[in-house]
Design a protein around this motif. Structure first.
Motif, PDB file in Angstrom:
ATOM      1  N   ALA A   6      -8.705   0.998   7.546  1.00  0.00           N
ATOM      2  CA  ALA A   6      -8.150   0.927   6.168  1.00  0.00           C
ATOM      3  C   ALA A   6      -8.549  -0.178   5.396  1.00  0.00           C
ATOM      4  N   ILE A   7      -8.880  -0.259   4.164  1.00  0.00           N
ATOM      5  CA  ILE A   7      -8.958  -1.581   3.255  1.00  0.00           C
ATOM      6  C   ILE A   7      -7.956  -1.701   2.367  1.00  0.00           C
ATOM      7  N   VAL A   8      -7.681  -3.037   2.527  1.00  0.00           N
ATOM      8  CA  VAL A   8      -6.661  -3.882   1.692  1.00  0.00           C
ATOM      9  C   VAL A   8      -7.469  -4.961   1.056  1.00  0.00           C
ATOM     10  N   THR A   9      -7.137  -5.128  -0.376  1.00  0.00           N
ATOM     11  CA  THR A   9      -7.565  -6.089  -1.212  1.00  0.00           C
ATOM     12  C   THR A   9      -6.379  -6.702  -2.067  1.00  0.00           C
ATOM     13  N   MET A  69       4.509  -9.731   1.727  1.00  0.00           N
ATOM     14  CA  MET A  69       3.858  -8.303   1.060  1.00  0.00           C
ATOM     15  C   MET A  69       2.824  -7.812   1.837  1.00  0.00           C
ATOM     16  N   PHE A  70       2.188  -8.597   2.493  1.00  0.00           N
ATOM     17  CA  PHE A  70       0.927  -8.349   3.275  1.00  0.00           C
ATOM     18  C   PHE A  70       1.295  -7.570   4.478  1.00  0.00           C
ATOM     19  N   ALA A  71       2.171  -8.228   5.024  1.00  0.00           N
ATOM     20  CA  ALA A  71       2.596  -7.274   6.387  1.00  0.00           C
ATOM     21  C   ALA A  71       3.159  -6.165   5.956  1.00  0.00           C
ATOM     22  N   ALA A  72       3.820  -5.855   4.750  1.00  0.00           N
ATOM     23  CA  ALA A  72       4.333  -4.415   4.617  1.00  0.00           C
ATOM     24  C   ALA A  72       3.068  -3.591   4.187  1.00  0.00           C
ATOM     25  N   ALA A  73       2.027  -4.075   3.586  1.00  0.00           N
ATOM     26  CA  ALA A  73       0.819  -3.325   3.337  1.00  0.00           C
ATOM     27  C   ALA A  73       0.094  -2.925   4.733  1.00  0.00           C
ATOM     28  N   GLN A 106      -1.552 -12.177  11.790  1.00  0.00           N
ATOM     29  CA  GLN A 106      -1.159 -12.380  13.171  1.00  0.00           C
ATOM     30  C   GLN A 106       0.003 -11.598  13.724  1.00  0.00           C
ATOM     31  N   ASP A 107       0.763 -10.720  13.013  1.00  0.00           N
ATOM     32  CA  ASP A 107       1.817  -9.872  13.581  1.00  0.00           C
ATOM     33  C   ASP A 107       1.751  -8.579  13.239  1.00  0.00           C
ATOM     34  N   ALA A 108       0.358  -8.210  12.731  1.00  0.00           N
ATOM     35  CA  ALA A 108       0.150  -6.844  12.253  1.00  0.00           C
ATOM     36  C   ALA A 108       0.116  -5.864  13.474  1.00  0.00           C
ATOM     37  N   PRO A 109       0.541  -4.631  13.371  1.00  0.00           N
ATOM     38  CA  PRO A 109       0.554  -3.606  14.323  1.00  0.00           C
ATOM     39  C   PRO A 109      -0.873  -3.252  14.945  1.00  0.00           C
ATOM     40  N   VAL A 110      -1.779  -3.496  14.055  1.00  0.00           N
ATOM     41  CA  VAL A 110      -3.196  -2.951  14.482  1.00  0.00           C
ATOM     42  C   VAL A 110      -4.204  -4.161  14.292  1.00  0.00           C
ATOM     43  N   PRO A 111      -5.268  -4.410  14.564  1.00  0.00           N
ATOM     44  CA  PRO A 111      -6.284  -5.472  14.144  1.00  0.00           C
ATOM     45  C   PRO A 111      -6.504  -5.487  12.784  1.00  0.00           C
TER      46      PRO A 111
END
Length: 281
Positions: A6-9, A69-73, A106-111
């Motif tokens: 996935a791509i997040v910006t 907000m990033f964690a939610a994304a 750091q705490d995201a569910p995927v890399p």
């Protein structure tokens, strides 16, 4: 549930909405503080409203997204099947957005690979598109990051502003500080250089500065395949005219985007901004 990168910006990439939807790119919004109101860029404040506020000399500041907000994304991307995420953001020289993304990763569910693009506006947008296209072709997380970084290395952004006052207020000028003493006597052409705003040239009038901007873009584009974005704030006629001339003069032109920047970048450049991004394919 499909498995993919996935791509997040962030909202300062200013990608066209149809491109974001087509490539499934998520943009986390920065915030514009107008008076005592905090408004999300892209949904709660428009470029036109921002320009009107600046012209009335209302106080305007900006702030980064929160790590939450990033964690939610990142959670949403993982829930939709992402096995990895490329998180691409505007230059860390301009904003703490990159740092907020790093904290959330750091705490995201995927890399999550967080990338400081060193860019902003469609210079960042082109990097996000390169990463998305690589991911859509079955590319790995590392390959998508490499595609974005390669695009950033080849991309150049130049811009004209009517006044340096907005950049001075926001502390975004860098080496162009040397212009401040003579700002009323010249019209500056600026460029992005290693994530900072630097002076490119001093030109005597607005018309000459815009003509020189056109020449710089044509020279940079050469004859190889390139994408170009012309962006502005409250200068639609200037932008349309420049885009039309570039369409005629750049033989390798692939895609040409014309758009108004959002409120965050507009707050630091002011009305009258005219910029061009050249991004080799």
């Amino acid at each position: 549930m499909s498995r993919h990168v996935a791509i997040v910006t962030d909202s300062t990439a200013y990608l066209p909405q149809d491109a974001m939807e087509r490539h499934r790119i998520t943009a986390v919004p920065l915030t514009v503080v107008l008076g005592d109101r905090a408004l999300e860029e892209g949904t709660e404040i428009s470029a036109r409203s921002l320009a009107q506020a600046l012209q009335k000399r209302k106080p305007v500041t900006t702030s980064r997204p929160s790590p939450e907000m990033f964690a939610a994304a990142y959670r949403a991307a993982a829930e939709e099947g992402a096995t990895g995420i490329v998180s691409l953001h505007l230059s860390a020289e301009f904003s703490g957005t990159y740092d907020a993304a790093v904290l959330a990763a750091q705490d995201a569910p995927v890399p999550v690979r967080v990338v400081d693009s060193g860019m902003v506006a469609m210079a960042l947008g082109f990097c996000a598109l390169a990463a998305a296209e690589t991911a859509e072709g079955g590319g790995t997380l590392d390959e998508a990051v490499a595609a974005a970084e390669k695009r950033a290395d080849g991309t150049a952004a130049y811009f004209y502003v009517d006044t340096l006052d907005y950049l001075r207020r926001g502390g975004r000028i860098g080496a162009a500080q040397a212009l401040l003493g003579s700002a009323l006597a010249v019209k500056p052409l600026l460029q992005l250089d290693e994530g900072r705003i630097e002076l490119r040239e001093k030109v005597r009038t607005a018309s000459k500065a815009i003509a020189r901007l056109e020449e710089i873009v044509v020279e940079r584009a050469g004859r190889s395949p390139v994408d170009i974005a012309v962006q502005h704030l409250a200068a639609g006629e200037r932008a349309a005219a420049l885009a039309e001339r570039l369409r005629e003069r750049v033989p390798g032109l692939a895609e040409l985007y014309v758009s108004e920047v959002g409120a965050v970048i507009g707050a630091h450049t002011g009305p009258g901004l005219l910029g061009a991004v050249v991004s080799p394919r």
